[in-house]
Design a protein around this motif. Sequence first.
Motif, PDB file in Angstrom:
ATOM      1  N   SER A  17     -91.226  94.808  55.224  1.00 42.11           N
ATOM      2  CA  SER A  17     -92.260  94.979  54.206  1.00 42.11           C
ATOM      3  C   SER A  17     -93.469  94.157  54.627  1.00 42.11           C
ATOM      4  CB  SER A  17     -91.750  94.512  52.853  1.00 42.11           C
ATOM      5  OG  SER A  17     -92.755  94.604  51.885  1.00 42.11           O
ATOM      6  N   HIS A  18     -94.631  94.768  54.638  1.00 45.82           N
ATOM      7  CA  HIS A  18     -95.811  94.116  55.171  1.00 45.82           C
ATOM      8  C   HIS A  18     -96.216  92.822  54.487  1.00 45.82           C
ATOM      9  CE1 HIS A  18     -96.804  97.349  52.404  1.00 45.82           C
ATOM     10  NE2 HIS A  18     -97.826  96.633  52.010  1.00 45.82           N
ATOM     11  N   PRO A  19     -95.886  92.557  53.186  1.00 51.50           N
ATOM     12  CA  PRO A  19     -96.272  91.267  52.634  1.00 51.50           C
ATOM     13  C   PRO A  19     -95.709  90.099  53.432  1.00 51.50           C
ATOM     14  CG  PRO A  19     -95.699  92.743  50.868  1.00 51.50           C
ATOM     15  CD  PRO A  19     -95.328  93.432  52.153  1.00 51.50           C
ATOM     16  N   PHE A  20     -94.594  90.297  54.128  1.00 50.47           N
ATOM     17  CA  PHE A  20     -94.006  89.205  54.892  1.00 50.47           C
ATOM     18  C   PHE A  20     -94.872  88.837  56.087  1.00 50.47           C
ATOM     19  CE2 PHE A  20     -90.954  87.684  58.159  1.00 50.47           C
ATOM     20  CZ  PHE A  20     -90.644  86.487  57.542  1.00 50.47           C
TER      21      PHE A  20
ATOM     22  N   VAL B 200     -81.269  92.950  49.657  1.00 53.14           N
ATOM     23  CA  VAL B 200     -82.023  93.707  48.653  1.00 53.14           C
ATOM     24  C   VAL B 200     -81.211  94.923  48.212  1.00 53.14           C
ATOM     25  CG1 VAL B 200     -84.127  95.002  48.184  1.00 53.14           C
ATOM     26  CG2 VAL B 200     -84.236  92.908  49.540  1.00 53.14           C
ATOM     27  N   ASN B 201     -80.642  95.645  49.177  1.00 60.35           N
ATOM     28  CA  ASN B 201     -79.818  96.809  48.828  1.00 60.35           C
ATOM     29  C   ASN B 201     -78.632  96.411  47.969  1.00 60.35           C
ATOM     30  OD1 ASN B 201     -81.447  98.564  50.256  1.00 60.35           O
ATOM     31  ND2 ASN B 201     -80.221  98.465  52.117  1.00 60.35           N
ATOM     32  N   ARG B 202     -77.989  95.310  48.330  1.00 56.81           N
ATOM     33  CA  ARG B 202     -76.810  94.878  47.568  1.00 56.81           C
ATOM     34  C   ARG B 202     -77.176  94.569  46.124  1.00 56.81           C
ATOM     35  NH1 ARG B 202     -75.857  90.286  50.130  1.00 56.81           N
ATOM     36  NH2 ARG B 202     -76.480  90.632  52.284  1.00 56.81           N
ATOM     37  N   ARG B 203     -78.317  93.957  45.927  1.00 58.69           N
ATOM     38  CA  ARG B 203     -78.712  93.547  44.577  1.00 58.69           C
ATOM     39  C   ARG B 203     -79.312  94.690  43.767  1.00 58.69           C
ATOM     40  NH1 ARG B 203     -82.406  88.678  46.394  1.00 58.69           N
ATOM     41  NH2 ARG B 203     -82.740  88.310  44.163  1.00 58.69           N
TER      42      ARG B 203
ATOM     43  N   PHE C  58     -89.259  99.935  41.642  1.00 61.49           N
ATOM     44  CA  PHE C  58     -87.939  99.919  42.279  1.00 61.49           C
ATOM     45  C   PHE C  58     -88.043 100.349  43.736  1.00 61.49           C
ATOM     46  CE2 PHE C  58     -84.196 102.317  43.605  1.00 61.49           C
ATOM     47  CZ  PHE C  58     -83.176 101.403  43.377  1.00 61.49           C
ATOM     48  N   LEU C  59     -88.774 101.439  43.993  1.00 61.20           N
ATOM     49  CA  LEU C  59     -88.925 101.934  45.355  1.00 61.20           C
ATOM     50  C   LEU C  59     -89.709 100.947  46.217  1.00 61.20           C
ATOM     51  CD1 LEU C  59     -89.675 105.690  44.597  1.00 61.20           C
ATOM     52  CD2 LEU C  59     -87.561 104.729  45.513  1.00 61.20           C
ATOM     53  N   GLU C  60     -90.697 100.286  45.622  1.00 56.93           N
ATOM     54  CA  GLU C  60     -91.467  99.291  46.367  1.00 56.93           C
ATOM     55  C   GLU C  60     -90.583  98.121  46.773  1.00 56.93           C
ATOM     56  OE1 GLU C  60     -94.645  98.197  43.803  1.00 56.93           O
ATOM     57  OE2 GLU C  60     -95.813 100.026  44.137  1.00 56.93           O
ATOM     58  N   VAL C  61     -89.801  97.614  45.821  1.00 54.53           N
ATOM     59  CA  VAL C  61     -88.940  96.464  46.106  1.00 54.53           C
ATOM     60  C   VAL C  61     -87.849  96.844  47.099  1.00 54.53           C
ATOM     61  CG1 VAL C  61     -87.281  94.837  45.105  1.00 54.53           C
ATOM     62  CG2 VAL C  61     -89.398  95.370  43.890  1.00 54.53           C
ATOM     63  N   LEU C  62     -87.316  98.057  46.954  1.00 51.83           N
ATOM     64  CA  LEU C  62     -86.244  98.511  47.839  1.00 51.83           C
ATOM     65  C   LEU C  62     -86.705  98.553  49.290  1.00 51.83           C
ATOM     66  CD1 LEU C  62     -83.311  99.412  47.315  1.00 51.83           C
ATOM     67  CD2 LEU C  62     -84.101 101.755  47.512  1.00 51.83           C
ATOM     68  N   GLY C  63     -87.979  98.778  49.503  1.00 54.20           N
ATOM     69  CA  GLY C  63     -88.510  98.818  50.858  1.00 54.20           C
ATOM     70  C   GLY C  63     -88.957  97.469  51.374  1.00 54.20           C
ATOM     71  N   SER C  64     -88.742  96.426  50.585  1.00 57.04           N
ATOM     72  CA  SER C  64     -89.177  95.090  50.990  1.00 57.04           C
ATOM     73  C   SER C  64     -88.080  94.368  51.769  1.00 57.04           C
ATOM     74  CB  SER C  64     -89.560  94.262  49.757  1.00 57.04           C
ATOM     75  OG  SER C  64     -90.604  94.872  49.047  1.00 57.04           O
ATOM     76  N   MET C  65     -88.481  93.339  52.454  1.00 57.33           N
ATOM     77  CA  MET C  65     -87.560  92.579  53.285  1.00 57.33           C
ATOM     78  C   MET C  65     -87.301  91.213  52.691  1.00 57.33           C
ATOM     79  SD  MET C  65     -88.124  91.357  57.206  1.00 57.33           S
ATOM     80  CE  MET C  65     -88.671  89.673  57.009  1.00 57.33           C
ATOM     81  N   SER C  66     -86.058  90.825  52.658  1.00 52.94           N
ATOM     82  CA  SER C  66     -85.702  89.464  52.280  1.00 52.94           C
ATOM     83  C   SER C  66     -85.771  88.588  53.523  1.00 52.94           C
ATOM     84  CB  SER C  66     -84.288  89.432  51.689  1.00 52.94           C
ATOM     85  OG  SER C  66     -83.846  88.097  51.525  1.00 52.94           O
TER      86      SER C  66
ATOM     87  N   SER D  85    -105.835 108.096  57.296  1.00 53.39           N
ATOM     88  CA  SER D  85    -105.094 106.838  57.404  1.00 53.39           C
ATOM     89  C   SER D  85    -103.855 106.853  56.518  1.00 53.39           C
ATOM     90  CB  SER D  85    -105.994 105.653  57.037  1.00 53.39           C
ATOM     91  OG  SER D  85    -106.558 105.821  55.749  1.00 53.39           O
ATOM     92  N   GLU D  86    -102.854 106.099  56.936  1.00 51.02           N
ATOM     93  CA  GLU D  86    -101.561 106.063  56.268  1.00 51.02           C
ATOM     94  C   GLU D  86    -101.400 104.795  55.441  1.00 51.02           C
ATOM     95  OE1 GLU D  86     -99.013 108.362  59.779  1.00 51.02           O
ATOM     96  OE2 GLU D  86     -99.237 106.181  59.809  1.00 51.02           O
ATOM     97  N   ARG D  87    -100.613 104.908  54.380  1.00 49.35           N
ATOM     98  CA  ARG D  87    -100.331 103.769  53.517  1.00 49.35           C
ATOM     99  C   ARG D  87     -98.952 103.223  53.861  1.00 49.35           C
ATOM    100  NH1 ARG D  87     -99.857 105.281  47.424  1.00 49.35           N
ATOM    101  NH2 ARG D  87     -97.682 105.654  47.987  1.00 49.35           N
ATOM    102  N   PRO D  88     -98.846 101.931  54.120  1.00 48.66           N
ATOM    103  CA  PRO D  88     -97.539 101.355  54.436  1.00 48.66           C
ATOM    104  C   PRO D  88     -96.572 101.507  53.269  1.00 48.66           C
ATOM    105  CG  PRO D  88     -99.320  99.824  54.978  1.00 48.66           C
ATOM    106  CD  PRO D  88     -99.921 100.929  54.163  1.00 48.66           C
ATOM    107  N   GLY D  89     -95.303 101.608  53.563  1.00 47.92           N
ATOM    108  CA  GLY D  89     -94.292 101.712  52.518  1.00 47.92           C
ATOM    109  C   GLY D  89     -93.010 102.295  53.044  1.00 47.92           C
ATOM    110  N   VAL D  90     -92.060 102.486  52.159  1.00 43.86           N
ATOM    111  CA  VAL D  90     -90.796 103.104  52.531  1.00 43.86           C
ATOM    112  C   VAL D  90     -91.055 104.496  53.085  1.00 43.86           C
ATOM    113  CG1 VAL D  90     -88.577 103.928  51.660  1.00 43.86           C
ATOM    114  CG2 VAL D  90     -89.543 101.816  50.780  1.00 43.86           C
TER     115      VAL D  90
END
Length: 508
Positions: A7-10, A115-118, A217-225, A485-490
């Motif tokens: 996830s790009h915020p990281f 993230v998937n587990r939770r 939910f979809l945004e968080v699911l695509g994020s990285m811990s 241009s493309e938007r980052p995400g899942v």
Amino acid sequence: MYEIFVSHPFMLQSALFSLFFIVLSYSTRSHWFRKTNGKRLKLPPSLPKLPILGNLHQLGTLPHRNFRTLAKKHGPLMLLHFGSVPALVVSSADAAKEILKTHDLNFANRADSSVNRRMIYNCKDVSVSPYGEYWRQLKSICVLQLLSNKRVQSFHFIREEETEIMVRKIRDSHCGVVDLSGMFVGIANDVVCRSAFGRKYSEGENGKRFLMVLKEFLEVLGSMSVGDFIPWLSWVDWINGFDSRVERVAKEMDYFLETMIQERLKKGQEIAGDNFLDILLGIYMDNNTTGVSIDRDSIKAIILDVFAAGTDTTATVLEWAMTELLRHPAVLKKLQEEVRGILKERQQITDNELQKMHYLKAVIKETLRFHTPIPTLVARVAREDVKIKGYDILSGTMVMVNAWAIGRDPDCWDEPEKFKPERFLNSAIDFKGLDFEFIPFGAGRRGCPGISFAMATDEFVLANIVHKFDWELANGVDGKDLDMSERPGVVIRRATPLLAVATQFVCQ
């Protein structure tokens, strides 16, 4: 089908820590080497990496594009390191075939994600649950009971009614500007909601809240811990609020799903079996006779799979297809001539008529090749040591197949950077996982089981809007100047909404 490990915020966090890690480089260097008990290994080409971070800093916001650039220099198999996790990036059809077919069983597990587990009830869904008997039972339920061709055809009336609602909205614009991106998201959500629950959840305050939670939910699911890749930095997820966000979104989504289940059970009627939730509840309440054991959390996890795989991806294919049609007026005209020629003066499109629209199918295939919705597919992990293309791949290595890069590989495609639906006419190449130069839905055991459901919606909606309307870009924009241009995400969406003007077509 929907989680990408990055996830790009990281990236911002990575930049802040990089200087500190460089200072520690010499004291931590031994962390990057694995003992081989004296055995000399032939590892894939690797890139220079930072201590602790490895190659995380090289991902960028659009990893599929960065991976292709790196692959051109280092080859179709690259061994990167994401923190402490080795990751193999695959960018060729023949290497993908070895992983997804020849050694499919060895790569049948998904990469582990906290993230998937939770978020998905300890991975009780089809997409990311570990390979084994439980997964096989869920896959069987989805393929036979939820996503079979017969079941998909039974939902034709839903696609028909929701498409008619969308068509009316376009007509009501009276040649004004239409936000096609927003409309495609709306119809994808409504079709999935009615198929999953027997009703829409896009109306009223509760419905709007549900869609907001689903989006988050979809945004968080695509994020990285952070802790998944650098365990001793797990505290960062607590400091930056990511942990609390995961818990909040998971709790809100569970509340909605549990409420839906309770409402259905309280009706006290025999389960009708006319939507996904009914079918799953029927199996849940009759485990002894079906031989399949699923619990309440399994039902919720499967429903989440349906939403995650059936909304954004469906809308994205429609969005990019119309984008390319508007950029290529000759292609749009050819498609309209086919659809209108088959329908003649009829207004309603049946599944039988869709089967005759070969150019329509070619347009959608070319869209999937050119704009693969989930470019790097869903990450897998090696269960045992294995050789791929002569290289040693060690157990525990994450594997990412860059299907987007393979779809633009000049070794597989003529003029790969051009949008040419004609390449699929009179061609046997398909997206069902047998042709490894074209795998937008993956392949093998863990290939997407919802292809028929997604394609039925995409084909029906696209055929209707090019049949009933003539189109041009809004505000006098020329197709050559359209922002691509493309938007980052899942799922890779357009960075900006697709705006167009529709003129109702009148049969002559």
